[in-house]
Design a protein around this motif. Structure first.
Motif, PDB file in Angstrom:
ATOM      1  N   MET A  69       0.806  -1.370   0.026  1.00 39.94           N
ATOM      2  CA  MET A  69      -0.018  -0.042   0.032  1.00 39.94           C
ATOM      3  C   MET A  69       1.041   1.448   0.089  1.00 39.94           C
ATOM      4  N   THR A  70       0.612   2.071  -0.954  1.00 42.06           N
ATOM      5  CA  THR A  70       1.492   3.427  -0.961  1.00 42.06           C
ATOM      6  C   THR A  70       1.113   4.449   0.153  1.00 42.06           C
ATOM      7  N   LYS A  71       1.954   5.186   0.291  1.00 41.89           N
ATOM      8  CA  LYS A  71       1.455   6.468   1.468  1.00 41.89           C
ATOM      9  C   LYS A  71       0.287   7.078   0.992  1.00 41.89           C
ATOM     10  N   THR A  72       0.046   7.455  -0.293  1.00 45.43           N
ATOM     11  CA  THR A  72      -1.092   8.087  -0.722  1.00 45.43           C
ATOM     12  C   THR A  72      -2.307   7.175  -0.133  1.00 45.43           C
ATOM     13  N   GLN A  73      -2.390   5.993  -0.414  1.00 43.99           N
ATOM     14  CA  GLN A  73      -3.193   4.914  -0.062  1.00 43.99           C
ATOM     15  C   GLN A  73      -3.651   4.874   1.389  1.00 43.99           C
ATOM     16  N   GLU A  74      -2.469   5.073   1.995  1.00 42.54           N
ATOM     17  CA  GLU A  74      -2.586   5.125   3.493  1.00 42.54           C
ATOM     18  C   GLU A  74      -3.244   6.387   4.075  1.00 42.54           C
ATOM     19  N   LEU A  75      -3.064   7.527   3.535  1.00 44.43           N
ATOM     20  CA  LEU A  75      -3.492   8.538   3.726  1.00 44.43           C
ATOM     21  C   LEU A  75      -5.140   8.661   3.545  1.00 44.43           C
ATOM     22  N   LEU A  76      -5.564   8.259   2.214  1.00 43.11           N
ATOM     23  CA  LEU A  76      -6.798   7.951   2.037  1.00 43.11           C
ATOM     24  C   LEU A  76      -7.737   7.176   2.980  1.00 43.11           C
ATOM     25  N   LEU A  77      -6.950   6.084   3.352  1.00 44.25           N
ATOM     26  CA  LEU A  77      -7.644   5.082   4.412  1.00 44.25           C
ATOM     27  C   LEU A  77      -7.848   5.986   5.860  1.00 44.25           C
ATOM     28  N   PHE A  78      -6.706   6.583   5.999  1.00 36.05           N
ATOM     29  CA  PHE A  78      -6.869   7.531   7.177  1.00 36.05           C
ATOM     30  C   PHE A  78      -7.913   8.455   7.265  1.00 36.05           C
ATOM     31  N   ILE A  79      -8.144   9.096   6.155  1.00 34.97           N
ATOM     32  CA  ILE A  79      -9.134  10.312   6.259  1.00 34.97           C
ATOM     33  C   ILE A  79     -10.386   9.546   6.243  1.00 34.97           C
ATOM     34  N   LYS A  80     -10.518   8.432   5.705  1.00 36.59           N
ATOM     35  CA  LYS A  80     -11.727   7.668   5.480  1.00 36.59           C
ATOM     36  C   LYS A  80     -12.240   7.177   7.057  1.00 36.59           C
ATOM     37  N   GLN A  81     -11.304   6.776   7.516  1.00 40.68           N
ATOM     38  CA  GLN A  81     -11.339   6.227   8.946  1.00 40.68           C
ATOM     39  C   GLN A  81     -11.872   7.583  10.054  1.00 40.68           C
ATOM     40  N   SER A  82     -11.390   8.595   9.726  1.00 38.08           N
ATOM     41  CA  SER A  82     -11.418   9.786  10.515  1.00 38.08           C
ATOM     42  C   SER A  82     -12.833  10.500  10.293  1.00 38.08           C
ATOM     43  N   ARG A  83     -13.174  10.096   8.963  1.00 37.63           N
ATOM     44  CA  ARG A  83     -14.451  10.954   8.288  1.00 37.63           C
ATOM     45  C   ARG A  83     -14.209  12.304   8.144  1.00 37.63           C
ATOM     46  N   ILE A  84     -13.824  13.342   8.912  1.00 36.42           N
ATOM     47  CA  ILE A  84     -13.049  14.463   8.731  1.00 36.42           C
ATOM     48  C   ILE A  84     -11.926  14.689   9.385  1.00 36.42           C
ATOM     49  N   CYS A  85     -10.953  15.245   8.600  1.00 33.40           N
ATOM     50  CA  CYS A  85      -9.571  15.113   9.142  1.00 33.40           C
ATOM     51  C   CYS A  85      -8.991  16.694   8.893  1.00 33.40           C
ATOM     52  N   ARG A  86      -8.186  16.785  10.109  1.00 33.08           N
ATOM     53  CA  ARG A  86      -7.470  18.043   9.653  1.00 33.08           C
ATOM     54  C   ARG A  86      -6.050  17.806   9.267  1.00 33.08           C
ATOM     55  N   SER A  87      -5.355  18.634   8.502  1.00 33.72           N
ATOM     56  CA  SER A  87      -4.114  18.311   7.837  1.00 33.72           C
ATOM     57  C   SER A  87      -3.039  18.410   8.956  1.00 33.72           C
ATOM     58  N   ARG A  88      -3.023  19.082   9.839  1.00 30.37           N
ATOM     59  CA  ARG A  88      -2.008  18.857  10.912  1.00 30.37           C
ATOM     60  C   ARG A  88      -2.321  17.371  11.678  1.00 30.37           C
ATOM     61  N   ASP A  89      -3.442  16.709  11.731  1.00 29.48           N
ATOM     62  CA  ASP A  89      -3.397  15.312  12.219  1.00 29.48           C
ATOM     63  C   ASP A  89      -2.833  14.498  11.356  1.00 29.48           C
ATOM     64  N   ALA A  90      -2.980  14.703  10.174  1.00 31.42           N
ATOM     65  CA  ALA A  90      -2.337  13.754   9.005  1.00 31.42           C
ATOM     66  C   ALA A  90      -0.841  13.964   9.185  1.00 31.42           C
ATOM     67  N   VAL A  91      -0.293  15.278   9.282  1.00 34.10           N
ATOM     68  CA  VAL A  91       0.874  15.337   9.384  1.00 34.10           C
ATOM     69  C   VAL A  91       1.724  14.745  10.704  1.00 34.10           C
ATOM     70  N   LYS A  92       0.882  14.753  11.657  1.00 27.79           N
ATOM     71  CA  LYS A  92       1.249  14.056  12.947  1.00 27.79           C
ATOM     72  C   LYS A  92       1.437  12.629  12.663  1.00 27.79           C
ATOM     73  N   LYS A  93       0.679  12.101  11.871  1.00 26.14           N
ATOM     74  CA  LYS A  93       0.704  10.701  11.588  1.00 26.14           C
ATOM     75  C   LYS A  93       1.671  10.130  10.559  1.00 26.14           C
ATOM     76  N   GLY A  94       2.449  11.221  10.078  1.00 27.96           N
ATOM     77  CA  GLY A  94       3.637  10.826   9.342  1.00 27.96           C
ATOM     78  C   GLY A  94       3.346  11.089   7.643  1.00 27.96           C
ATOM     79  N   PHE A  95       2.211  11.753   7.443  1.00 25.33           N
ATOM     80  CA  PHE A  95       2.043  12.160   5.942  1.00 25.33           C
ATOM     81  C   PHE A  95       2.489  13.363   5.854  1.00 25.33           C
ATOM     82  N   THR A  96       2.584  13.913   4.403  1.00 26.71           N
ATOM     83  CA  THR A  96       2.984  15.332   3.865  1.00 26.71           C
ATOM     84  C   THR A  96       1.842  16.029   3.255  1.00 26.71           C
ATOM     85  N   ARG A  97       1.826  17.248   3.277  1.00 29.21           N
ATOM     86  CA  ARG A  97       1.096  18.130   2.768  1.00 29.21           C
ATOM     87  C   ARG A  97       1.014  18.047   1.312  1.00 29.21           C
TER      88      ARG A  97
END
Length: 124
Positions: free
Chosen positions: A1-29
């Motif tokens: 699974m690529t980082k982009t797919q992992e990010l999409l899965l993270f946003i799906k699980q969060s329903r609504i996601c802040r960009s800073r929460d994604a950055v804290k999880k190791g994803f980039t802007r």
């Protein structure tokens, strides 16, 4: 699974996601911008995203408020409506924020429900 797919899965699980929460999880802007450009996520407000085509949450305006201003307290008619105590439906969210707190800028298109902010000075 690529980082982009992992990010999409993270946003799906969060329903609504802040960009800073994604950055804290190791994803980039940059990865967020790539998903946005590809149309896989949509921008609800500055720094707030959800998966494209996801159903609107029942109280999405309140969720956005809680994300944008976590120390805000829903009050007055909005609190009554949230708890189903009134039959009136306010067209704006009333909230109290601490007097020293800067009110967030809610002029983003799509967040018209934040038309009125009540700033009360709460001293402890």
């Amino acid at each position: 699974m690529t980082k982009t797919q992992e990010l999409l899965l993270f946003i799906k699980q969060s329903r609504i996601c802040r960009s800073r929460d994604a950055v804290k999880k190791g994803f980039t802007r940059t990865e967020i911008a790539a998903l946005l450009k590809a149309g896989k996520i949509e921008r609800l407000a500055r720094g707030i995203y959800r998966v494209s085509g996801a159903p609107v949450l029942y109280n999405q305006s309140y969720v956005e408020l809680a994300i944008r201003c976590p120390n805000a307290v829903i009050c007055l008619l909005s609190a009554l409506q949230f708890h189903n105590i009134t039959t009136q439906l306010p067209n704006e969210i009333w909230c109290a924020i601490e007097g020293t707190t800067r009110a967030p800028n809610m002029t983003t298109p799509g967040s018209g429900s934040f038309a009125l902010w009540v700033q009360l000075i709460l001293r402890v």
